[in-house]
Scaffold this motif. Structure first.
Motif, mmCIF file in Angstrom:
data_model
loop_
_atom_site.group_PDB
_atom_site.id
_atom_site.type_symbol
_atom_site.label_atom_id
_atom_site.label_comp_id
_atom_site.label_asym_id
_atom_site.label_seq_id
_atom_site.Cartn_x
_atom_site.Cartn_y
_atom_site.Cartn_z
ATOM 1 N N LEU A 69 0.818 -1.211 0.000
ATOM 2 C CA LEU A 69 0.000 0.000 0.000
ATOM 3 C C LEU A 69 0.850 1.258 0.000
ATOM 4 N N TRP A 70 2.029 1.221 0.618
ATOM 5 C CA TRP A 70 2.956 2.344 0.456
ATOM 6 C C TRP A 70 3.204 2.604 -1.025
ATOM 7 N N GLU A 71 3.479 1.520 -1.738
ATOM 8 C CA GLU A 71 3.781 1.656 -3.166
ATOM 9 C C GLU A 71 2.552 2.099 -3.945
ATOM 10 N N ALA A 72 1.397 1.540 -3.637
ATOM 11 C CA ALA A 72 0.171 1.915 -4.345
ATOM 12 C C ALA A 72 -0.098 3.410 -4.211
ATOM 13 N N ALA A 73 0.055 3.950 -3.006
ATOM 14 C CA ALA A 73 -0.208 5.369 -2.787
ATOM 15 C C ALA A 73 0.715 6.243 -3.629
ATOM 16 N N VAL A 191 -4.777 11.096 1.035
ATOM 17 C CA VAL A 191 -4.632 9.654 0.824
ATOM 18 C C VAL A 191 -4.419 9.004 2.181
ATOM 19 N N THR A 192 -5.099 7.898 2.424
ATOM 20 C CA THR A 192 -4.916 7.116 3.643
ATOM 21 C C THR A 192 -4.708 5.668 3.242
ATOM 22 N N ILE A 193 -3.788 5.003 3.917
ATOM 23 C CA ILE A 193 -3.591 3.580 3.660
ATOM 24 C C ILE A 193 -3.659 2.806 4.967
ATOM 25 N N ALA A 194 -4.079 1.546 4.875
ATOM 26 C CA ALA A 194 -4.115 0.653 6.032
ATOM 27 C C ALA A 194 -4.029 -0.776 5.533
ATOM 28 N N GLY A 207 -4.934 -4.996 1.810
ATOM 29 C CA GLY A 207 -4.706 -3.634 2.259
ATOM 30 C C GLY A 207 -5.678 -2.697 1.571
ATOM 31 N N PHE A 208 -5.686 -1.449 2.034
ATOM 32 C CA PHE A 208 -6.705 -0.502 1.605
ATOM 33 C C PHE A 208 -6.080 0.860 1.332
ATOM 34 N N ALA A 209 -6.590 1.506 0.298
ATOM 35 C CA ALA A 209 -6.226 2.891 0.007
ATOM 36 C C ALA A 209 -7.503 3.694 -0.146
ATOM 37 N N TRP A 210 -7.581 4.767 0.620
ATOM 38 C CA TRP A 210 -8.676 5.724 0.501
ATOM 39 C C TRP A 210 -8.082 7.000 -0.103
ATOM 40 N N PHE A 211 -8.796 7.633 -1.021
ATOM 41 C CA PHE A 211 -8.258 8.855 -1.630
ATOM 42 C C PHE A 211 -9.400 9.785 -2.018
ATOM 43 N N ASN A 212 -9.098 11.083 -1.990
ATOM 44 C CA ASN A 212 -10.104 12.074 -2.347
ATOM 45 C C ASN A 212 -9.932 12.527 -3.799
#
Length: 395
Positions: A69-73, A191-194, A207-212
């Motif tokens: 998820l670090w990479e995805a963001a 952006v938030t990741i978890a 894992g999860f990525a939230w983004f606006n």
């Protein structure tokens, strides 16, 4: 003779204790991955994931761990050579900077050590010096799992706004999601990741990525975005497989559905309060132990302590001695001193997700017994101090 036989307790900061409800939900034959129950279940996860993160934006699911998820963001917002500012208060902040370096980004790492939160004067100086607005994103961990420091997300957003800097604010909530209060939209994160294996009480693997919308606009010219990491098809899939760019993580989804149901039944505010109370019980015990020996909490100010994980220091090599005794003589596994020097002078207690009062009192009582068994100097009254915290809440 060991007293460890029986049900062991994994009190490391992730994977956390998996609820029986989650495990039972996963113990089933493989489902149809094209139509029917599984697609319907997946659709139902998205609004609940948004609610847990406190956002009306987009929510996506990846088959990946937190590093993925670090990479995805980064891949969805940056191009090679872009500059990112990484604010670090522990090993995982440094880890995100290393991921950014590996993606050929220009990384400015501001490491504030392992015992203190961010220094906002230094951050302001760095932002004001960026007169050309070259910094594309500011990266931070809400809670760094290695140090147990909890940083102020809202304050970082306020600082960005105050200096008029347009960088994205990207927040790692891997340790904190579902444990510490987090409000993505209200606090101004872009952006938030978890990941699944901590406060979200589901085995490691998703894992999860939230983004606006602002972050999604940066996707337009992000040349690091590959077909797999691209969050747009995942956020607005035209066909079911696009949620995952292929086969769904079927059994994880059943487990996650149950975990989110459990959070919803308890109420997110109550989840946060439970974690806070149990954390304070651990802190009270550590304060009592510290009155007669070297044991100490890593973070001096309670306002900057995580409610999900607590890092504890001792004389070397007593932390490793204590961990070994707890695991092999009493069945309690504590976390290693990850990223600390010397590592054998530190241990961590994970108190995230599916934990309650008697579990935490068991952790405290076992550590107290280990200190006595190993003749490690410590103060008395730790269990009593912890029970007062819990009794004051539930009495």
């Amino acid at each position: 003779m060991s007293l460890a036989n029986g049900l062991s307790y994994l009190a490391i900061p992730g994977p956390s204790v998996m609820p029986d409800r989650v495990l039972r939900a996963m113990h089933r034959p493989a489902p149809n991955i094209y139509t029917g129950e599984l697609p319907d279940l997946t659709h139902s996860l998205i609004p609940d994931l948004k609610a847990v993160a406190g956002t009306d934006g987009n929510a996506t699911i990846y088959i990946a761990n937190g590093h993925g998820l670090w990479e995805a963001a980064l891949c969805n917002t940056c191009s090679r050579g872009d500059k990112v500012l990484v604010l670090s208060s522990g090993r995982f902040g440094i880890g995100w900077s290393e991921m950014a370096t590996g993606l050929h980004l220009d990384v400015d790492l501001m490491h504030f050590g392992e015992r203190s939160p961010f220094d906002f004067d230094q951050i302001e100086t760095a932002l004001r010096a960026d007169t050309g607005q070259k910094i594309r994103a500011v990266l931070m961990c809400h809670v760094d799992t290695s140090s147990s420091i909890r940083n102020d997300v809202r304050a970082v957003r306020d600082l960005l706004d105050a200096v008029g800097h347009g960088a994205l604010l990207m927040v790692d909530c891997i340790a904190s999601m579902g444990c510490d209060r987090y409000e993505m939209d209200a606090w101004g994160a872009d952006v938030t990741i978890a990941a699944s294996q901590k406060g979200l009480m589901t085995p490691p693997g998703i894992g999860f990525a939230w983004f606006n919308d602002k972050a999604d606009r940066w996707r337009e010219d992000a040349d690091l975005a590959s077909r797999y990491w691209d969050w747009r098809p995942r956020a607005k899939p035209e066909m079911y497989y696009q949620y995952f760019d292929g086969t769904a993580p079927t059994h994880h989804l059943y487990g996650l559905r149950e975990a989110l149901d459990m959070i919803g039944e308890e109420g997110l505010e109550n989840v946060w309060t439970r974690h806070e109370t149990l954390a304070r019980a651990i802190w009270a015990a550590c304060d009592a132990w510290g009155q007669g020996g070297a044991l100490r909490l890593n973070v001096a100010d309670p306002a900057h302590r995580s409610h999900a994980v607590t890092s504890v220091g001792m004389d070397s090599p007593d932390a490793d001695r204590l961990r070994h005794w707890c695991e092999f003589e009493a069945g309690l596994t504590l976390g290693i001193g990850l990223g600390r020097v010397p590592e054998d002078a530190w241990f961590r207690i994970g108190h995230m997700g599916h934990v309650n009062a008697h579990m935490i009192l068991g952790v405290i009582g076992t550590i107290d017994a280990g200190l006595k068994a190993l003749d490690i100097a410590h103060g008395s009254g730790a269990v009593e101090a912890a029970t007062r915290v819990i009794a004051g809440t539930v009495g």
